[in-house]
Design a protein around this motif. Sequence first.
Motif, mmCIF file in Angstrom:
data_model
loop_
_atom_site.group_PDB
_atom_site.id
_atom_site.type_symbol
_atom_site.label_atom_id
_atom_site.label_comp_id
_atom_site.label_asym_id
_atom_site.label_seq_id
_atom_site.Cartn_x
_atom_site.Cartn_y
_atom_site.Cartn_z
ATOM 1 N N UNK A 133 0.839 -1.207 0.000
ATOM 2 C CA UNK A 133 0.000 0.000 0.000
ATOM 3 C C UNK A 133 0.871 1.253 0.000
ATOM 4 N N UNK A 134 1.951 1.237 0.812
ATOM 5 C CA UNK A 134 2.865 2.393 0.863
ATOM 6 C C UNK A 134 3.457 2.695 -0.515
ATOM 7 N N UNK A 135 3.787 1.666 -1.239
ATOM 8 C CA UNK A 135 4.454 1.903 -2.522
ATOM 9 C C UNK A 135 3.484 2.216 -3.660
ATOM 10 N N UNK A 136 2.274 1.691 -3.596
ATOM 11 C CA UNK A 136 1.383 1.802 -4.751
ATOM 12 C C UNK A 136 0.252 2.810 -4.572
ATOM 13 N N UNK A 137 -0.014 3.234 -3.352
ATOM 14 C CA UNK A 137 -1.053 4.256 -3.156
ATOM 15 C C UNK A 137 -0.718 5.569 -3.872
ATOM 16 N N UNK A 138 0.561 5.983 -3.945
ATOM 17 C CA UNK A 138 0.868 7.206 -4.702
ATOM 18 C C UNK A 138 0.453 7.139 -6.170
ATOM 19 N N UNK A 139 0.557 5.965 -6.761
ATOM 20 C CA UNK A 139 0.112 5.838 -8.159
ATOM 21 C C UNK A 139 -1.386 6.121 -8.270
ATOM 22 N N UNK A 140 -2.147 5.562 -7.353
ATOM 23 C CA UNK A 140 -3.595 5.803 -7.348
ATOM 24 C C UNK A 140 -3.874 7.286 -7.083
ATOM 25 N N UNK A 141 -3.094 7.873 -6.170
ATOM 26 C CA UNK A 141 -3.301 9.288 -5.846
ATOM 27 C C UNK A 141 -3.042 10.173 -7.064
ATOM 28 N N UNK A 142 -1.969 9.898 -7.792
ATOM 29 C CA UNK A 142 -1.675 10.701 -8.985
ATOM 30 C C UNK A 142 -2.767 10.559 -10.035
ATOM 31 N N UNK A 143 -3.243 9.337 -10.207
ATOM 32 C CA UNK A 143 -4.305 9.103 -11.192
ATOM 33 C C UNK A 143 -5.584 9.844 -10.810
ATOM 34 N N UNK A 195 -5.763 12.418 -8.737
ATOM 35 C CA UNK A 195 -5.506 13.863 -8.744
ATOM 36 C C UNK A 195 -5.698 14.429 -10.152
ATOM 37 N N UNK A 196 -5.233 13.706 -11.152
ATOM 38 C CA UNK A 196 -5.463 14.132 -12.540
ATOM 39 C C UNK A 196 -6.956 14.186 -12.839
ATOM 40 N N UNK A 197 -7.704 13.211 -12.310
ATOM 41 C CA UNK A 197 -9.152 13.218 -12.504
ATOM 42 C C UNK A 197 -9.819 14.383 -11.800
ATOM 43 N N UNK A 198 -9.385 14.687 -10.575
ATOM 44 C CA UNK A 198 -9.979 15.802 -9.821
ATOM 45 C C UNK A 198 -9.748 17.136 -10.516
ATOM 46 N N UNK A 199 -8.549 17.297 -11.074
ATOM 47 C CA UNK A 199 -8.240 18.581 -11.703
ATOM 48 C C UNK A 199 -8.880 18.729 -13.077
ATOM 49 N N UNK A 200 -9.423 17.645 -13.601
ATOM 50 C CA UNK A 200 -10.108 17.739 -14.895
ATOM 51 C C UNK A 200 -11.622 17.802 -14.757
ATOM 52 N N UNK A 201 -12.123 17.795 -13.518
ATOM 53 C CA UNK A 201 -13.579 17.859 -13.335
ATOM 54 C C UNK A 201 -14.107 19.241 -13.732
ATOM 55 N N UNK A 218 -19.085 16.049 -2.194
ATOM 56 C CA UNK A 218 -18.184 14.936 -2.495
ATOM 57 C C UNK A 218 -18.971 13.691 -2.901
ATOM 58 N N UNK A 219 -20.064 13.437 -2.194
ATOM 59 C CA UNK A 219 -20.823 12.204 -2.425
ATOM 60 C C UNK A 219 -21.623 12.238 -3.731
ATOM 61 N N UNK A 220 -22.239 13.378 -4.025
ATOM 62 C CA UNK A 220 -23.174 13.431 -5.154
ATOM 63 C C UNK A 220 -22.592 14.081 -6.407
ATOM 64 N N UNK A 221 -21.454 14.742 -6.279
ATOM 65 C CA UNK A 221 -20.876 15.413 -7.457
ATOM 66 C C UNK A 221 -19.479 14.866 -7.765
ATOM 67 N N UNK A 222 -18.575 14.991 -6.794
ATOM 68 C CA UNK A 222 -17.180 14.627 -7.058
ATOM 69 C C UNK A 222 -17.026 13.128 -7.316
ATOM 70 N N UNK A 223 -17.604 12.332 -6.429
ATOM 71 C CA UNK A 223 -17.409 10.878 -6.548
ATOM 72 C C UNK A 223 -18.002 10.297 -7.835
ATOM 73 N N UNK A 275 -11.586 6.060 -10.900
ATOM 74 C CA UNK A 275 -11.552 5.034 -9.848
ATOM 75 C C UNK A 275 -11.584 3.631 -10.453
ATOM 76 N N UNK A 276 -12.377 3.469 -11.516
ATOM 77 C CA UNK A 276 -12.453 2.149 -12.143
ATOM 78 C C UNK A 276 -11.138 1.774 -12.821
#
Length: 337
Positions: free
Chosen positions: A209-219, A221-227, A246-251, A258-259
């Motif tokens: 999790x320590x090593x691979x969570x940053x990959x998910x975070x970057x992915x 983060x790119x999605x959040x900044x393109x919303x 967060x629940x009804x718009x962002x997610x 996420x998929x």
Amino acid sequence: MAGKKPDCERPRGSQGREGAGMRHHDRHHGSAISASNAGFRGRNYLAQIAKLADFWFIPLTIFPTVALSSAVFGFPLLLSLIMSFAAWSIDEPVLAADFVGLRNYRDLFADPVFVASLCLTLGYTAATVCLEILVGLAIAMLLNQDLPYIRFFRIALIVPMMVTPIVAALCWKLLLDPTYGLVDYLVGSPIIWLGDPTLALITVGGVSVWQNAPFVALLLLAGLQSLPKEVVEAATIDGATKIALFRHVTLPLLSPYLLVALLLRTIFEFRAFDNVYVMTAGGPANATLVLSIYVYQTSFFSFDLTLASAASWVMLLIVLTVCLILIATMRRKEHDQ
């Protein structure tokens, strides 16, 4: 009535000159038509060549890759599939293998070690992928804020991804050493992180999790900044709280990202080998014997390549099924949008 004389009254020389002029004009006009037809045929020919080149461009460019991939990956894959239906020992020629049908698969599922390893792998994959998604989402939400030194933290986030999994596993193995490790020194108690059957799998999963969570975070983060900001601003104006936003718009808007993260991390965690092998090699007492370690030990310790081939194909079919389900879900969401 004075005017243009009829042709019969015109001088013969004048008629001859006019006829020659008309014949010259006709020849010139015919040559122009012929040149025009030739030009049209030439353009048509070039268009057909261009169309043919467009049709064959993609097959010709991908053919070398397909041929090389088939030679490098396809042949071993085909050989392992054949071996999974054969009875063969390592001191026999490959062509001397006998076809035994599904016997290797029956032996595989009758082996309690394999069944335990399969259940362990499914649980390990589900737990680590869920944690990576949750931790990565939390980090992405934090890094999406306008905070001081946010660029430094975004760059620092990449560091665990830059470390080779084997090197990271060796570093964590030293840090978790019960005698000389820094972690036990900070905790103030000698804890056998990798020698305890209960803690070993949790520790290995935590390192992953320590090593691979940053990959998910970057992915993410790119999605959040393109919303689209208009939707968020409209919901804010309508009085939506941050949790509702967060629940009804962002997610929902972030669900394609996420998929993708879920698909990629499931594939990689299901066949996790590097960190598990370096830190515990499947032990203690098979507490971290995931399927990839089981296949490795069956292949190179027991030299039972037919059983290992059957286990590999079981792994492949499970991953393929999960991937097809996730891809179908992604396409359905794209269609709904």
